[in-house]
Scaffold this motif. Structure first.
Motif, PDB file in Angstrom:
ATOM      1  N   ARG A 214      11.623  48.022   5.439  1.00 19.87           N
ATOM      2  CA  ARG A 214      11.597  46.878   4.464  1.00 19.87           C
ATOM      3  C   ARG A 214      10.386  46.934   3.433  1.00 19.87           C
ATOM      4  O   ARG A 214      10.473  46.826   2.163  1.00 19.87           O
ATOM      5  CB  ARG A 214      11.601  45.653   5.338  1.00 19.87           C
TER       6      ARG A 214
ATOM      7  N   ILE B  27       2.035  35.178   7.770  1.00 16.89           N
ATOM      8  CA  ILE B  27       2.727  35.155   6.847  1.00 16.89           C
ATOM      9  C   ILE B  27       4.418  34.917   6.718  1.00 16.89           C
ATOM     10  O   ILE B  27       4.939  34.599   5.656  1.00 16.89           O
ATOM     11  CB  ILE B  27       2.794  36.773   6.364  1.00 16.89           C
ATOM     12  N   GLY B  28       4.751  34.603   8.072  1.00 14.72           N
ATOM     13  CA  GLY B  28       5.879  34.268   8.297  1.00 14.72           C
ATOM     14  C   GLY B  28       6.933  35.580   7.999  1.00 14.72           C
ATOM     15  O   GLY B  28       6.309  36.661   7.930  1.00 14.72           O
ATOM     16  N   ILE B  29       8.315  35.217   8.224  1.00 16.27           N
ATOM     17  CA  ILE B  29       9.391  36.618   8.427  1.00 16.27           C
ATOM     18  C   ILE B  29       9.537  37.077   7.018  1.00 16.27           C
ATOM     19  O   ILE B  29      10.262  36.691   6.402  1.00 16.27           O
ATOM     20  CB  ILE B  29      10.430  35.984   8.992  1.00 16.27           C
ATOM     21  N   ALA B  30       8.518  37.886   6.396  1.00 17.68           N
ATOM     22  CA  ALA B  30       8.327  38.603   5.163  1.00 17.68           C
ATOM     23  C   ALA B  30       7.489  39.634   5.158  1.00 17.68           C
ATOM     24  O   ALA B  30       6.475  39.739   4.946  1.00 17.68           O
ATOM     25  CB  ALA B  30       7.906  37.322   4.095  1.00 17.68           C
ATOM     26  N   GLU B  31       8.145  40.863   5.599  1.00 17.49           N
ATOM     27  CA  GLU B  31       7.261  42.034   5.914  1.00 17.49           C
ATOM     28  C   GLU B  31       6.752  42.519   4.513  1.00 17.49           C
ATOM     29  O   GLU B  31       5.557  43.027   4.491  1.00 17.49           O
ATOM     30  CB  GLU B  31       8.295  43.128   6.543  1.00 17.49           C
TER      31      GLU B  31
ATOM     32  N   VAL C  59       4.281  27.573  10.664  1.00 14.69           N
ATOM     33  CA  VAL C  59       4.220  29.072  10.685  1.00 14.69           C
ATOM     34  C   VAL C  59       4.266  29.442   8.959  1.00 14.69           C
ATOM     35  O   VAL C  59       3.414  30.306   8.637  1.00 14.69           O
ATOM     36  CB  VAL C  59       5.458  29.861  11.449  1.00 14.69           C
ATOM     37  N   MET C  60       5.121  29.033   8.201  1.00 20.26           N
ATOM     38  CA  MET C  60       5.276  29.298   6.791  1.00 20.26           C
ATOM     39  C   MET C  60       6.257  28.152   6.320  1.00 20.26           C
ATOM     40  O   MET C  60       7.271  28.220   6.237  1.00 20.26           O
ATOM     41  CB  MET C  60       6.068  30.945   6.367  1.00 20.26           C
TER      42      MET C  60
ATOM     43  N   PHE D  12      10.872  47.334  10.811  1.00 22.40           N
ATOM     44  CA  PHE D  12      10.927  46.507   9.577  1.00 22.40           C
ATOM     45  C   PHE D  12       9.883  47.032   8.769  1.00 22.40           C
ATOM     46  O   PHE D  12       9.930  47.036   7.329  1.00 22.40           O
ATOM     47  CB  PHE D  12      10.578  44.968   9.641  1.00 22.40           C
TER      48      PHE D  12
ATOM     49  N   GLU E  55      11.996  35.614   4.222  1.00 14.50           N
ATOM     50  CA  GLU E  55      12.291  36.799   3.471  1.00 14.50           C
ATOM     51  C   GLU E  55      12.766  36.612   1.746  1.00 14.50           C
ATOM     52  O   GLU E  55      13.560  35.741   1.567  1.00 14.50           O
ATOM     53  CB  GLU E  55      13.435  37.502   4.146  1.00 14.50           C
TER      54      GLU E  55
END
Ligand code: TPP
Ligand code: MG
Lengths: 323, 289
Positions: free
Chosen positions: A90, A57-61, B194-195, A86, B158
């Motif tokens: 988050r 998903i990537g850095i997106a909790e 990754v994204m 996180f 994010e």
């Protein structure tokens, strides 16, 4: 078995990853979702072996939990894996609404929990996760003590019909249980022989169980008996086991790698008070202050979450009661 | 402090500082046996130019509000920031020996316990919103100071980054400077694997930024670019700083595992030798003039 003779195992994280590998081989519906966390989750071999079963998903909790809930709603058995700090801060609203409230049985996996990332500071500590999740209906909460509990918890989680949160750390843990130990979500495990009477009850959860268990050995050297419980499930909460331990002991200590507010200690105290069991109790955890940095072990020692620290607390509590 | 034309010796002084910071941050990471090697090396030239050329932040004026401000949104690269702040005189160099140690205030991410650090960061995706708030406050107070932040490119996944971006444009924060350390790597590999993030320029433009590209490891190019701030009146500024993760040490450059790998004894020695040679080269050029 004492702290010197207890065999060391791997990190609970390693056991989580290898157990998942086994399970995923036979079940294409098992999916892992990661937020740039496959390395931290020891899931690189999983990604290599089952590339179609790992969704990055990537850095997106928040996105991680939302997507996991969507996948689960379509029948996938999803392990959403991200650092506990996180994931449960988050992405808390996604956990609350999209997982728990919507009853999508996502397995929310908080890695490197508690103060596993001790030196990285408060942003990376999860000392709030038990508290916030206990206040959210419909998500079970598990913190395994050792490799044996971790493997059994992960296996139990696959077919668990409800949302579940499992958290563990990244340090190698002593093996506290026989692999044949009876593990059931919601049932605490007594680690010392069942007796009619104990001097002290040590109720611990997660990676704080080992120091509690070793404290019982220190106390045994002084002729004191303990009832040590691994309360691996905060929800469902094993009232019967806790009641047995507490009512057969002179005093109780709860031990957790969590804030002293809103975790195991608060849960136990609230249960006892409302059950009319008035009893000396001391909650050991991370106090309500700016948390010191250091390794997990150093932070544990600092706050008395150690065999010596807990033995000392037990003696103080027992003398206090004797006075 | 800011001149429009800069002599080559001015740039060489800054380059020498970058080398000092690189050696310092490697020393910190090596001593603490932990840290974020790649991301610190990629953003250290940016921090150098910001702190030594662009921003008016000093230990003397730090307690005041009418000065520039900086938020280290990619907080994991704290070692680079520690090196720069020590050099600026915010605390003695020797304080850095305690980084990551039990009981120290120098944690593995920025905290306001440390003189010179404005915001507690480390959870990615927080810095931009904080910076928007600070820039908005400056506007309300009629201050013409600027608010800077550096984000990682992986951090751009994010959602909060994009929420804050909408606000930055809405409030026309041309006093806000968002810098992306576009090193194309995050922990698990290439950002595009990754994204995927591209086309980043189009995305940021669509969100209302004045976007500029720069080689984020080129001191002269950075000086030149930041001298042009604000880029377009009424628009927040966004710098796509194209960098090399691990910049300055050959075997660390552009390798994903060096995100948080710690140099071994031998690797540390080789790295220092490489940086030492680069320092000699700089001095040699200086000697020729
Ligand atoms: C909210 C949040 N999620 C995850 C992390 C863990 N983490 C630390 S650094 C990092 C990768 C960052 O990549 P990038 O933003 O590209 O930074 P850089 O390459 O500049 O080091 C991750 C996932 C974090 N610190 N915060
Ligand atoms: Mg990057």
């Amino acid at each position: 078995m004492d702290s010197n003779s207890t065999p060391m195992g791997l990190a609970n994280l390693d056991i989580f990853a290898s157990t998942l590998m086994e399970l995923a081989a036979n079940d294409r519906d098992i999916l892992v979702t990661t937020s740039d966390s496959r390395g931290s989750g020891k899931l690189v071999p999983f990604a290599d072996k089952f590339p179609d079963q790992l969704v990055e998903i990537g850095i997106a909790e928040q996105n991680l939990v939302g997507i996991s809930a969507g996948l689960a709603s379509m029948g996938k058995k999803v392990f959403a894996v991200s650092p506990a700090c996180f994931l449960t801060a988050r992405a808390l609203e996604q956990i609350k609404n999209d997982v728990a409230y919507s009853d999508h049985p996502v397995k929310v996996i908080g890695i490197s929990a508690g103060v596993s990332y001790g030196s990285l500071g408060t942003t990376h500590h999860s000392l709030h996760d038990f508290a916030v999740l206990q206040a959210i209906n419909n998500i079970d909460i598990i913190a395994p003590a050792d490799n044996v509990e971790t493997a059994l918890a992960v296996r139990a989680a696959v077919h668990h019909p409800r949302p579940v949160y499992i958290r563990f750390g990244k340090k190698a843990m002593p093996i506290l249980h026989d692999p044949q130990v009876h593990f059931e979500i919601g049932k605490a495990i007594q680690m010392t022989p069942v007796q009619d009477e104990y001097d002290i009850a040590l109720l611990a959860i997660g990676e704080a169980v080992a120091p509690a268990y070793f404290a019982s050995q220190v106390l045994a050297e002084q002729g004191l008996t303990s009832c040590v419980l691994s309360v691996h499930s905060l929800r469902p909460f094993d009232e019967a086991a806790v009641e047995h331990a507490v009512t057969h002991s002179k005093a109780t200590i709860t031990v957790e790698e969590h804030s002293v507010n809103g975790g195991l200690g608060s849960r136990v105290a609230a249960f006892l008070m409302q059950a009319g069991i008035f009893h000396p109790i001391h909650i050991v955890g991370i106090p309500d202050e700016h948390t010191v940095i250091g390794s997990q072990g150093e932070i544990f020692n600092h706050y008395g979450i150690s065999a010596q620290g807990l033995a000392k607390t037990a003696l103080q509590l027992l003398h206090k009661e004797a006075v | 402090m800011i001149t429009t034309t800069h002599s080559t010796s001015y740039f060489r002084e800054l380059q020498a500082k970058s080398l000092l910071y690189r050696m310092t941050l490697l020393k910190l990471i090596h001593a603490a046996k932990a840290g974020h090697t790649g991301g610190s090396l990629s953003c250290v030239d940016l921090l150098n130019v910001l702190y030594n050329h662009v921003m008016d932040i000093t230990p003397e004026n730090f307690s005041q509000r009418n000065r520039d401000h900086y938020v280290h949104s990619k907080g994991h690269a704290v070692e680079a920031l520690y090196a720069v702040l020590a050099d600026k005189g915010f605390f003695p160099w020797s304080d850095l020996e305690t980084v990551g140690k039990y009981g120290s205030h120098f944690a593995g991410h920025p905290t306001r316990d440390i003189p010179g650090i404005e915001q507690n960061t480390g959870a990615l995706g927080h810095g931009l919103a904080l910076t928007v708030g600070m820039a908005l406050a400056a506007k309300k107070d009629g201050l013409d100071h600027r608010m800077f932040t550096i984000m990682g490119d992986g951090e751009l996944a994010e959602g909060s980054v994009w929420e804050a971006s909408i606000s930055a444009a809405h409030y026309k924060l041309d006093n806000l400077v968002a810098i992306i350390d576009r090193n194309t790597l995050q922990i698990s590999g290439r950002t595009e694997d990754v994204m995927a993030l591209e086309p980043l320029e189009d995305k940021f433009k669509a969100f209302g930024y004045a976007v500029r590209h720069v080689d984020g490891n080129d001191i002269a190019a950075l000086v030149d670019l930041f001298d042009q701030l604000p880029f377009e009146p009424g628009k927040p500024n966004l710098v796509l700083a194209h960098t090399t993760k691990g910049k300055g040490v050959s075997f660390i450059e552009d390798k994903a595992p060096w995100h948080h790998k710690v140099p071994s004894e031998t690797e540390y020695e080789i790295a220092l030798r490489e940086l030492g040679l680069a320092e000699k080269d700089l001095e040699a050029v200086d000697g020729l003039e």
